[in-house]
Design a protein around this motif. Structure first.
Motif, mmCIF file in Angstrom:
data_model
loop_
_atom_site.group_PDB
_atom_site.id
_atom_site.type_symbol
_atom_site.label_atom_id
_atom_site.label_comp_id
_atom_site.label_asym_id
_atom_site.label_seq_id
_atom_site.Cartn_x
_atom_site.Cartn_y
_atom_site.Cartn_z
ATOM 1 N N THR A 109 0.841 -1.193 0.000
ATOM 2 C CA THR A 109 0.000 0.000 0.000
ATOM 3 C C THR A 109 0.873 1.239 0.000
ATOM 4 O O THR A 109 1.991 1.226 0.525
ATOM 5 C CB THR A 109 -0.924 0.038 1.223
ATOM 6 N N PRO A 110 0.384 2.341 -0.560
ATOM 7 C CA PRO A 110 1.210 3.550 -0.671
ATOM 8 C C PRO A 110 1.748 4.064 0.651
ATOM 9 O O PRO A 110 2.873 4.561 0.709
ATOM 10 C CB PRO A 110 0.255 4.560 -1.319
ATOM 11 N N ASN A 111 0.969 3.948 1.725
ATOM 12 C CA ASN A 111 1.416 4.545 2.985
ATOM 13 C C ASN A 111 2.551 3.774 3.648
ATOM 14 O O ASN A 111 3.065 4.202 4.683
ATOM 15 C CB ASN A 111 0.243 4.736 3.951
ATOM 16 N N GLU A 112 2.945 2.646 3.080
ATOM 17 C CA GLU A 112 4.087 1.894 3.596
ATOM 18 C C GLU A 112 5.406 2.353 2.983
ATOM 19 O O GLU A 112 6.460 1.855 3.368
ATOM 20 C CB GLU A 112 3.888 0.403 3.327
ATOM 21 N N TYR A 113 5.348 3.267 2.064
ATOM 22 C CA TYR A 113 6.534 3.710 1.349
ATOM 23 C C TYR A 113 6.976 5.088 1.836
ATOM 24 O O TYR A 113 6.142 5.940 2.164
ATOM 25 C CB TYR A 113 6.272 3.717 -0.160
ATOM 26 N N ASP A 114 8.293 5.282 1.838
ATOM 27 C CA ASP A 114 8.867 6.503 2.389
ATOM 28 C C ASP A 114 9.208 7.549 1.341
ATOM 29 O O ASP A 114 9.101 8.743 1.594
ATOM 30 C CB ASP A 114 10.143 6.147 3.169
ATOM 31 N N TYR A 115 9.689 7.090 0.202
ATOM 32 C CA TYR A 115 10.137 8.005 -0.842
ATOM 33 C C TYR A 115 9.433 7.683 -2.151
ATOM 34 O O TYR A 115 9.206 6.502 -2.462
ATOM 35 C CB TYR A 115 11.650 7.902 -1.040
ATOM 36 N N TRP A 116 9.163 8.724 -2.923
ATOM 37 C CA TRP A 116 8.437 8.572 -4.184
ATOM 38 C C TRP A 116 9.103 9.382 -5.293
ATOM 39 O O TRP A 116 9.673 10.448 -5.056
ATOM 40 C CB TRP A 116 7.002 9.083 -4.021
#
Length: 126
Positions: A109-116
């Protein structure tokens, strides 16, 4: 400064192929799970594929299984997404993302990622 820069998007006919790249810097790439997400017009971010630190583990969203391949080159700090058999429903902005969770894992899920990254447009015509 953390940077993730996607490239390789474009306009392609249905059935065609594209290879997306995500060049990274500013963090220890080899210790981050990595993922590709996409956002179609009017829709929320959708997980496409993920890969663990050493590429021992990968996972794909059902609609892209057998058509897309995620890979990484830790020596080059770069993530890839090979997309074959493209369909119009694959159209969207594709983003790469980095997950700092320790271990051979990655988020779904997106909220598990730190950098984009900033995203690259993929358009598939019918």
């Amino acid at each position: 400064q953390v940077q993730l820069v996607e490239s390789g998007g474009g306009l392609v006919q249905a059935g065609g192929s594209l290879r997306l790249s995500c060049a990274t810097s500013g963090f220890t790439f080899s210790r981050y799970g990595m993922g590709w997400f996409r956002q179609a017009p009017g829709k929320e971010d959708e997980f496409v594929a993920g890969i663990s630190w050493s590429a021992d583990s990968t996972y794909y969203e059902d609609s892209v299984k057998g058509r897309f391949t995620i890979s990484r080159d830790n020596a080059k700090n770069t993530l890839y997404l090979q997309m074959n058999g493209l369909k119009p429903e694959d159209t969207g902005v594709y983003y790469c993302a980095a997950d700092s969770t320790w271990g051979e894992t990655f988020g779904l899920t997106p909220n598990e990622y730190d950098y984009w990254g900033q995203g690259t447009q993929v358009t598939v015509s019918s």
